[in-house]
Write a protein that holds these residues in place. Sequence first.
Motif, PDB file in Angstrom:
ATOM      1  N   LEU A 231     -33.609  24.954 121.987  1.00  0.00           N
ATOM      2  CA  LEU A 231     -32.167  25.042 122.254  1.00  0.00           C
ATOM      3  C   LEU A 231     -31.897  25.316 123.738  1.00  0.00           C
ATOM      4  N   SER A 232     -31.067  24.488 124.363  1.00  0.00           N
ATOM      5  CA  SER A 232     -30.588  24.770 125.727  1.00  0.00           C
ATOM      6  C   SER A 232     -29.073  24.635 125.712  1.00  0.00           C
ATOM      7  N   ILE A 233     -28.400  25.534 126.449  1.00  0.00           N
ATOM      8  CA  ILE A 233     -26.929  25.501 126.442  1.00  0.00           C
ATOM      9  C   ILE A 233     -26.419  25.589 127.871  1.00  0.00           C
ATOM     10  N   LYS A 234     -25.448  24.705 128.194  1.00  0.00           N
ATOM     11  CA  LYS A 234     -24.770  24.792 129.492  1.00  0.00           C
ATOM     12  C   LYS A 234     -23.280  24.935 129.207  1.00  0.00           C
ATOM     13  N   TYR A 235     -22.589  25.579 130.139  1.00  0.00           N
ATOM     14  CA  TYR A 235     -21.131  25.678 129.948  1.00  0.00           C
ATOM     15  C   TYR A 235     -20.409  24.444 130.451  1.00  0.00           C
TER      16      TYR A 235
ATOM     17  N   SER B 280     -36.574  28.645 120.888  1.00  0.00           N
ATOM     18  CA  SER B 280     -36.840  28.246 119.497  1.00  0.00           C
ATOM     19  C   SER B 280     -37.156  29.488 118.685  1.00  0.00           C
ATOM     20  N   PHE B 281     -36.610  29.595 117.471  1.00  0.00           N
ATOM     21  CA  PHE B 281     -36.960  30.697 116.573  1.00  0.00           C
ATOM     22  C   PHE B 281     -36.572  30.314 115.158  1.00  0.00           C
TER      23      PHE B 281
ATOM     24  N   GLY C  85     -31.631  20.109 122.192  1.00  0.00           N
ATOM     25  CA  GLY C  85     -32.100  20.906 121.065  1.00  0.00           C
ATOM     26  C   GLY C  85     -31.030  21.002 119.994  1.00  0.00           C
ATOM     27  N   ARG C  86     -31.298  21.785 118.932  1.00  0.00           N
ATOM     28  CA  ARG C  86     -30.290  21.908 117.879  1.00  0.00           C
ATOM     29  C   ARG C  86     -30.463  23.205 117.110  1.00  0.00           C
TER      30      ARG C  86
END
Length: 1683
Positions: A1387-1391, A1403-1404, A1438-1439
């Motif tokens: 998972l990667s997140i950008k604003y 990841s988890f 990612g998701r």
Amino acid sequence: MALCGDSNAFDLSSPCVRGSWAALVPSILVLALCLSFVHPPLPGALQNVVDTVKRPFAPYMSLHEAEGLMLADEQNVAEDNASLKVENTVPLWRTLIFVFFGLLECLAWLANGSFLLITGRPTWDGIQHFLIALTWLYTAARPVIRPTATPPYDTFSIYLAHICGGVLQLGGYLFAHNSSGAPLPSTWVLVGLSLNLAVLVGLVVVIMEMPLALPSHLVKKENIGSSVSPEDYTPLWGWVTFTWVYPLVKRGRDTTLNEKDVWALSPNIQSRPIFIKFSSLPQKSLLKKLWVANSFDIIGDFVLTMFSVIFNYAGPFFLKRILDAVDTTTESEKDKGIAYIYAILMFLSQIAKAQCDVYHLWLGRRAATRMRSELMAAIYDKALKRRDFSGVVDAEKVKEAAEKKAAAAAASSTAPALTKAEKKAKAKEDKKKAEKEDDPKAGAADTGKIVNLMAGDANRVAMQISGLYFLYGAPMEIIIGSIFLYQLLGFSAFAGFVVLLLGWPLNSYLTKRSIRIQKGVLKAKDTRMGVLNELISAVKFIKFFAWEQRWIDRALKAREAEIQWMIKARINGVGFYLLWITAPILLTVISFGSYVMLGNQLTIGTAFTAIALFGMIRQPLNIIPTFIVQLLQTRVSLNRIGAYLDEAEVNEQVSSLKKDRSGPVASLAGDDRLGFENASFKWNEVEEVSSDKADQNQNGHRSSNVSETDSILTTGSGETATAADHKFELKDLSVVFPDGKLTLVTGPTASGKTALLMAVLGEMTTLNGRIIMAKNTSKIDGNGNMQVISYAAQTPWLRHQSIKDNILFGYPFDEARYNQVIDCCALRADLDMLEDGDETEIGEKGVSLSGGQKARVALARAVYAKTKFVLLDDPLSAVDSHTSRTLYEKCLCGPLLQNRTVVLVTHHVELVLPGAHYLVRMLDGRIDTQGTVRELREQGVLEDIAQDAAVEVKKEEMAVAEETAIDDVDAAADPKDAEAKKPRKLVKDEHREVGGVKWNIYKSYLKASSYSIWVFLVIVIFLQQLLGVGEKLWIKTWGEAYKEPQNASALYAGYRAFMGPEYEIPMDGQISRFHTYELHPSTSGFLSVDWPSAIDHPLFYVGIYAAIGLTMAFVTIASSVAQITGALRASRKLFKQLLVTVVHATFRFHDTTPQGRMLNRFGKDIDTIDSSLASSLQQVNSSLAGFFAALLTVTVVFPVFLIPATFIGYFYYTFAVGYLNTGRDLRRMESNSRSPIFSDFGELLNGIVTVRAFSAEKRFLDNLHARVDLTTKMWYTFWMTNRWLLLNFDFLGGLAVFFTSMFSIHFLVNNAGLAGLAITSALNFTTSVYWACRFWTGLELDLNSVERVVEYLELPQEPPAVIDDHRPPAYWPSSAKNDSLIVAENLSIKYAPDLPSVIQDVSFNLRAGERIGLLGRTGSGKSTLAMSILRFTDPSSGRILIDGIDITKIGVEDLRSRLTFIPQDATLFSGTLRENLDPFDEHDDATCLEVLYRVQMISRSNNASQSTSREHSVVPSPDVSRPASITGVEREETTGSIASALTEVDAKTTVSLDTQVSAGGTNFSQGQRQLIAMARALLRRSSVVVLDEATSSVDFKTDSKIQTTIREEFTDSLLLTIAHRLKTVIDYDRLLVLDKGKLVEFDTPYRLINKEDGIFRGMCLKSGYFGELETSARAKAERDGLI
């Protein structure tokens, strides 16, 4: 005139008569001026009468008085002591010119008079010259005796009188010579008279160049016309021609105007000086005050309106004379000459009318401007002084709920049947009651209503004033018109007036109804704004719970109620309209009918003149009823403002504003102490004044001993026993906080600690005793501290500014002190993390900061101010133990709080005790224990308190244990991490459109209101024009049917009162404006039909005339109905679209947009679309149609007219374009500058307690004055450009008519019909252009509202709520033995695409039923991660899978409604407690009560009694003063009923499902709000619960109960806690540790705490409770069998 032999006084052909007028008028003027300088002493009583009469005629405020007031206010001295310097040097050359020419003329006239007497001419001729010489002597002496640098109006008026006399004499000789060949006087006489005129014109020019006022030392001369308004300093010529406005119009024509391009308001209409004077007026009633402050302008407006009406009717008067002169077969030169003179007089009367109009409108607009500022400032000033009612539940809602219940109960029991009479009486009573309901009531006006008063009501009153001239002009017009009609038709003219008498009862019924409706509309609007206010302020919370749809429905329901009222208002309006349109038509028909029946012949001339006059009277007849309705509606607004201004206020002790005005307060002994003397308090509540005394005695003032939390509810007189809702009082407080020392206030949740601080601040109602407190900003003690209070509230109130501005709070910046404050409040680390540091902008309510940061910024503000008293409400609860130790050591015991009296509310007794001097323990609203720490220790009492605390503190020290590393949370879903990299403004400036209104805006409106309606309206306009022409043709046919030669000499030919500003009539129903009355001369009968003789069949003609008129009325009504339907359709549609878009907008939008901006869209802009937009569009259409009709007529009948018309048209075009462009920019800037007033105001109302504590009211008031001035500057300047346009258009219109008249006189001999037609068409042509311009601006302005709404329809939206082909199954997410309930894959997140990742490749895998702690330093991304599970931000790569479904594939509503998120600060909504717990009614009462019990909100006994009988037992406060002391920590389970009876909310209060909650839940303490939020979550029973740990505002006992609830109740759910305290999560199943957006550790607590160099181990070591944490982790691991 006996002086001139046989000639009468108006025989201007006699030179003697002309000379007499030329001499007597100036002489009488001089005599009057001389008398005005004499002031004989009068007896006292008479003097009083004279003063009273003179008072209204005195200007309210001069320019220099206004400047003096502002100067005095800035220097904080009395007005007399403020020295304002004005340079008053009079140029010598000007004095010399006046004196020289005055003496020269005086000598010339004396010599001439003497010569006449010596040569034996009549004595009177000589005396005339002597009189003139005397007047010249006055003009020569005046500049020497009373020199002035500004225009001498007395001299000016004498010069003007002389010019009129000179023209009369010289013109008389020339006219007599040309028309009848009379001999001219000698050349000397002619030369003398010409020179005299030349000198006079020269002198007038000199005066015209003198400035109206001289600048004081505060004004730089070079700024006049750029930043300083030229209005005050323009020369007289600029003022008369209004050219002082032109530079702005010129600039606006070619470029887009900005704020700095518009000059400031003149000081005498600026908000601050006006309000200072307004608030010092002695009058009690608001209406009287407003009259005193504006009487001069209103009287001036009245007088000038009268002159305007007279000049208006002079037009047709001269026109008739011109046509009479032309209408002869043998026209002589004399007739022609007289006609020319009349043409000139007609032109001059139009110019005079234009001047009168422009000044009476200027005066009216100035009064309106002042009144608006006075009212807005008064409302704001009141908000600063009124009692704080923010937590008061609306008594009406309580009443409503109770009534509903009673009704339900009554319905279930069999009630006796009512007789018919009883039913009737009941219905009547209900109706009366309903009417009373909507009356404005004094009491707790909520934020929505107060903002409405400011936005709507103040504006309505002001607009009414600027249109008052309708009311005084109309009767005058009717009187003059009636006289003319009588001369024309005799008594038949009044036969038609019967219609008016018959219509009157209907009119008065409609009027009454309209007032009732107006109240309803306003109340509905208040309700709607209340709902929207609540919705917008809690929109994030609503999103967490996926409740958007319910709230949208709630807002639409309020809106629907408002629209129902609006429909009633519109139907009423159509009724009025029908009455007004048919009445004049019937009036004309009946008058003509009776005239013909009496055997008179209706000639074309008579008919046309009569129609013209009926037309002129129609307007004022229509205006009077409309205006009466509007006046009554304005009275409603005034009463609403009045009721609000009469609300209860805090006293001088609390409000610094009251002190300033009332002078220094008599100093009490012990003034500089702080405390109470035998004082008891209750929360502020609205005192209900019941009309029924008995009623009041029964339930009005129950002496209730029910004690409660930091909370309130009003118990209104209409309540039933069910709502004996919780009331709380502080009793018998006597304490003086030791001077210069630290006092601790402690006690369990809801024991009244916050209330104690509120009481000392004077924010509660004192029942008896007194508060010892005196604020005095000017009193500085030996340590340099002001005798004022700093206050940090439990819920920090922060302003929408930078962090630095919040801390400084208006005090001067002292760098050393500021840095000290930053360090001691542990803010340095936070500021270092933010790239903008202390310049970082805080969003509304501090959205961009975490809870702990907010608390520390508020603490820093309290510490920074150099105040003697510092009140701190639990600042330590929101921070971790490490930070609280820092705060204790550096701040509470640090140098900045030395020698200051500090009162600290806290549960952290253990930590703070060593530094404290005094301790107060609260219990049930009483002081249970108090004394110095040493005394209490000696008495052994301290041990008990300390032990209680030890229990709590021990738990607490562990519980708060080490909020993760540096700080608490990164603000929920705020891209702090990303923002930190890039300093940028959080809140963008409001967008403003430039240029004309785009076509797509018109399109969106037309589409919303439906195209078919507008097609219909266009057809109707053509029909109206056709019927208008048909009416004229029929009259012509009728006239010819008498088989007489056409004689139109009496033709006023439809001269209409068009030029005037009648069309500013502010109405919903639009009077059809453009019936252009033209004449089509034609020799054959109409349509070449052989019509019957009018003498034999008069009724045939009357009948058809009536049919045409009534068809016209029908068409007009149809158009009105269509327009209203379209308008309501558009309102409904646009409001709904706006609401849905705003609610579904992204989180980011809500974080960065101030609420005021959104509310402005929902308030003012929607109001405009509701009320004026459709009629503006309709008006533009009809005025353009009128223009083309007039143009066609002129071109067909009189093509030559097009030559002057081209030139005049060119000027029209340039003026109109300049005006439209400038006006558009000004109105847009006005709308945008209005938003900040309301967002500021909303912010102030929330933080009023803090503002008052700091005595900062004056600063806030000054800030409001500046903002009001900014918006008023745009509004006022816009109206000034409008006045400029009116004056110029009137002048051009006058020219057009003048040219046409001169043409007609010259060419059209013996064709009066054609002449009249030409002239009237010219009139219609010019007026249509002016109104098209005016309406077009109005339309663009109204469309600006559509533009602003449409702009919001494009907002970035969240993903869809529901995706139909991807609905998750009903059982999803299932928690049964699910080993991968939540899975994150890379998972990667950008604003934003251009910003770095906040979460990087995480990841988890989380199992069902697990308890997971999410830890990390501030900015590590833990909140972002939690939010992404609720899909507030979608992954950039990612998701996330929940129970096997990718969350980006399903709708957000499906996702969020299946998960539960418990945010840090619990939000409650207005309504009942049940509605808050279970908004969709998915559970029964028993279940709801059960969850309240499980979160310890109510006790079992209570619960049982409620579920059975639903009666609430009121448990009195027990007599035990405090629980027995305990040893050990095990007490938690064994405390038993006595402790819970004492310290819990439950036992003492009667909280039931029907308990009313006020907006925001302010009538519950923070602890209770948290408990209710937990109950809400329990009720949802989700498989996944995300908890943003929020135990900060609760005492540790409640905290441990919440923790127990979490542990015991959420066992089936996967619990993901964003942790700020290690103690909370040390016994969780696994901990997930983030650092800089990466997952660094993920394992059981025991393994992590033992991992060498691990981040989690580091946190535990730093906390200082490592041993305890390790023991807990080991115990957990053993239980789980891991070791």
